[in-house]
Design an enzyme around this catalytic site. Structure first.
Site, short mmCIF file in Angstrom:
data_model
loop_
_atom_site.label_atom_id
_atom_site.label_comp_id
_atom_site.label_asym_id
_atom_site.label_seq_id
_atom_site.Cartn_x
_atom_site.Cartn_y
_atom_site.Cartn_z
N LEU A 1 58.17 48.78 6.49
CA LEU A 1 56.81 48.76 5.94
C LEU A 1 56.79 48.21 4.52
CD1 LEU A 1 55.65 52.30 7.11
CD2 LEU A 1 54.81 50.12 8.00
N LYS B 1 22.88 37.76 52.71
CA LYS B 1 21.74 38.69 52.76
C LYS B 1 20.42 37.97 53.01
CE LYS B 1 24.25 41.91 49.80
NZ LYS B 1 24.25 42.85 48.69
N LYS C 1 31.03 40.16 50.15
CA LYS C 1 32.29 39.51 50.55
C LYS C 1 33.02 40.32 51.62
CE LYS C 1 33.69 39.49 46.28
NZ LYS C 1 32.42 39.96 45.68
N SER D 1 57.88 41.78 9.01
CA SER D 1 58.13 41.36 10.41
C SER D 1 57.80 42.50 11.37
CB SER D 1 59.56 40.88 10.60
OG SER D 1 60.52 41.77 10.09
#
Length: 631
Positions: A469, A161, A32, A542
């Site tokens: 927790l 190519k 490219k 949460s």
């Protein structure tokens, strides 16, 4: 000696030329950057000093033996030069006698697909490079599909190519036939195959004598004649997203933006969306003076003949042909982040100049770019393409991305999703249509307001959101707080994590996506209860800040009170009242917070409880004191 160049005349000539934007894409090392470098060289866009530097760089970094390595003109990053690959999107300008061009050289590696999408987002044409020795690969199909999806209509299949296969016609014809089958399947109609060699410049700037069997155009010849969509865009109705309100003094108020489609004339009737208010254009202001008419692509400031509320994110449109307004859509999503999509999580959705919060539902299906099969999917991962429904927190102005004529509706149909915590762009998408249920559902005005509900109870509503927790003591403390509030005559309700999962959320597991949906539902229930005038207590792990923030934004300012029950993991695991940590350590429980799923502690909670220095009763007393102080 060459006559001096009149720079002003040259600039004027360039200004008059049509502009074609295109990308080069394909698999890794398909040539490219070399092809673009050769285009620049053949169109005489390289100055003498640049050529000298290129020759020197080619000796140090080049991969083309003793010759010039044209890829080095484009591969600007040192990492790219060292590896011989393209990582970033490199943009280059050049011009021929007939047109001017902006080309985006996009990376070939699969992990950089997001960069390819970025380059394609403004392109009119895609040059797909295929190594003549390798043929059509997965990345060729992926880039073709993405380019088609993004709205590119014109394609060039550059078989590169060719010098390495001795310019064999059979090799070229086989690749073209293979690609034709795929192009027909995905609906690519306007494409041409060209055999090229970047090293020798064959069929790039001029047709090559080494391919006598090929009678088509060179790449540059095709770029010069491919039709543009500008004329069709000008025929569309007026659309101008407002970028900012121009108020230099008290006597002037204008609305600035770039016209996305159509045209605007002085005294034209227009409509401002989403409000739907109408007025008339009084002036079209530019830096070079007022205009009678402005067209798509021009940046202008518009003034109105009447005072109409208009701000950034609004859209100025033709009064008799406005775009749609909705808050629920079906869309195609290209996921571009290494972290999978989390259905139910709130992301920023940027659509033109509009920015809203959006949640994505579970995908309807994912698309296999090789087979075009529709695959069942619960989420989307890096480079996945899927169809999903999206809901926004307020109505947005939009148009379907895909159109039959002209360029796609990029300004009002193409969007990106942004992670609220990291500000990283995680996805790009194209809107299909508004969902019918979005048009059929309207908010019912209620006679008894939330203020009336609260007044009847003699209190101000609030949501006390306990987070921490497992084993931190959230439920114990929340229960004690509710008892103390009830004793004071307050009207309360406690939503506990385990209790809610026995009913409302019994269908949810403990994956990251399910945890997000769990909190979203609880947040909606808590909001309804606060509307009823209650003091709501919620005790949920949460674990994610984004979802806690989502619930905060559901409520009026000051009603969401985050209570962080701060307990170190070692202490919570030591308590382990339900034996869950032990099971998680043994691998019997997956996605357990603190073990194999993260907990994101609050950055700035209203109340922090340190359970190592404070008993549950002391914590409850402090929370009640803080709450009543705030009420």
């Amino acid at each position: 000696m060459n006559a001096p160049v009149d720079i002003n005349a040259w600039l004027a000539e360039q200004e008059r030329k049509e502009l074609l934007r295109f990308i080069t894409c394909g698999s890794v090392d398909d040539g490219k950057s070399t092809l673009i470098g050769r285009l620049l060289y053949d169109t005489k866009q390289i100055f003498d000093d640049q050529l000298s530097a290129l020759e020197a760089d080619s000796k140090r970094h080049g991969t083309q033996g003793e010759g010039i390595d044209f890829a080095l003109l484009v591969d600007g990053l040192s990492a790219e030069r060292e590896q011989g690959i393209t990582i970033d999107v490199a943009y280059r300008f050049f011009a021929s006698d007939k047109r001017k061009f902006i080309v985006a050289d996009t990376p070939g590696h699969e992990q950089y697909t997001r960069n390819m999408v970025t380059g394609a987002s403004t392109a009119d044409l895609a040059v797909l490079l295929v190594d003549s020795r390798k043929g059509v690969l997965t990345q060729t199909r992926r880039h073709s599909y993405l380019a088609k999806l993004i709205g590119i209509r014109h394609f060039v299949l550059a078989v590169t190519k060719m010098d390495l296969v001795d310019f064999d016609q059979a090799a070229f014809d086989a690749i073209v036939a293979d690609y034709r089958t795929f192009a027909d399947e995905i609906g690519i109609r306007d494409w041409v195959g060209i055999p090229v060699s970047g090293l020798g410049g064959d069929n790039i700037g001029e047709r090559s004598v080494r391919t006598p069997w090929y009678d088509g155009p060179s790449l540059l010849e095709h770029l010069n004649i491919v039709p543009l969509d500008a004329a069709a865009d000008a025929e569309k109705p007026l659309r101008m997203p407002v970028q900012w309100v121009n108020r230099p003094n008290l006597s002037f108020r204008g609305f600035t933006g770039q016209i996305a489609s159509g045209s605007v004339t002085r005294s034209q009737d227009i409509r401002v969306l989403p409000s739907g208010r109408t007025t008339r254009i009084e002036r079209i202001v530019t830096a070079d003076g007022d205009l009678e008419t402005a067209v798509a692509g021009q940046s202008v400031t518009l003034t109105f003949s009447h005072e109409v509320d208009c701000s950034r994110g609004d859209v100025i449109a033709a009064a008799d042909s406005p775009p749609e307004v909705a808050d629920q859509f079906e869309a195609t999503i290209v996921w571009m982040d290494e972290h999978e999509m989390l259905p139910g999580r709130g992301y920023w959705l940027k659509l033109g100049t509009q920015m809203v919060t959006a949640t994505v539902h579970h995908p309807k299906y994912e698309i296999n770019v090789n087979t075009l099969e529709h695959l069942a999917a619960k989420t989307l991962e890096l480079n996945s393409i899927g169809i999903a429904e999206i809901a926004t927190d307020r109505e947005v102005v939009f148009e379907p991305y895909a159109v039959e004529r002209g360029s796609p509706n990029r300004a009002l149909g193409g969007f990106i999703l942004i992670d609220k915590l990291t500000n990283a762009t995680v996805a790009a998408g194209m809107l299909h249509f508004a969902l019918r249920r979005a048009m059929n559902i309207h908010r019912q005005p209620l006679e008894v307001s939330r203020e009336t509900h609260a007044g009847l109870k003699g209190q101000k509503p609030a949501v006390l959101w306990f987070t921490g927790l497992s084993g931190s003591g959230k439920s114990t403390i929340a229960n004690l707080v509710e008892k103390r509030l009830a004793a004071r005559g307050r009207h309360t309700f406690l939503l506990d994590g385990d209790n809610v999962r026995h009913g409302l959320n019994r269908d949810l597991g403990f994956t990251e996506a399910d945890r997000i949906e769990n909190i979203r539902r609880v947040g909606e229930v808590a909001r309804l209860m606060a509307d009823a005038g209650l003091i709501v207590l919620t005790a949920f792990i949460s674990p994610f800040r984004a979802e806690r923030e989502m619930v905060r934004k559901m409520l009026p300012e000051g009603e969401f009170i985050e209570v962080f029950v701060d307990t170190p993991l070692a202490e919570a695991e030591k308590r382990d009242p339900k034996g869950l940590y032990a099971k998680a350590r043994l691998g019997e429980i997956k996605n357990f917070t603190g073990i194999d799923s993260p907990y994101e502690a609050p950055d700035d909670a209203e109340i922090v409880i340190d359970t190592l220095t404070m008993s549950a009763d002391e914590a409850a007393d402090r929370i009640v004191e803080e709450l009543l102080k705030r009420r």
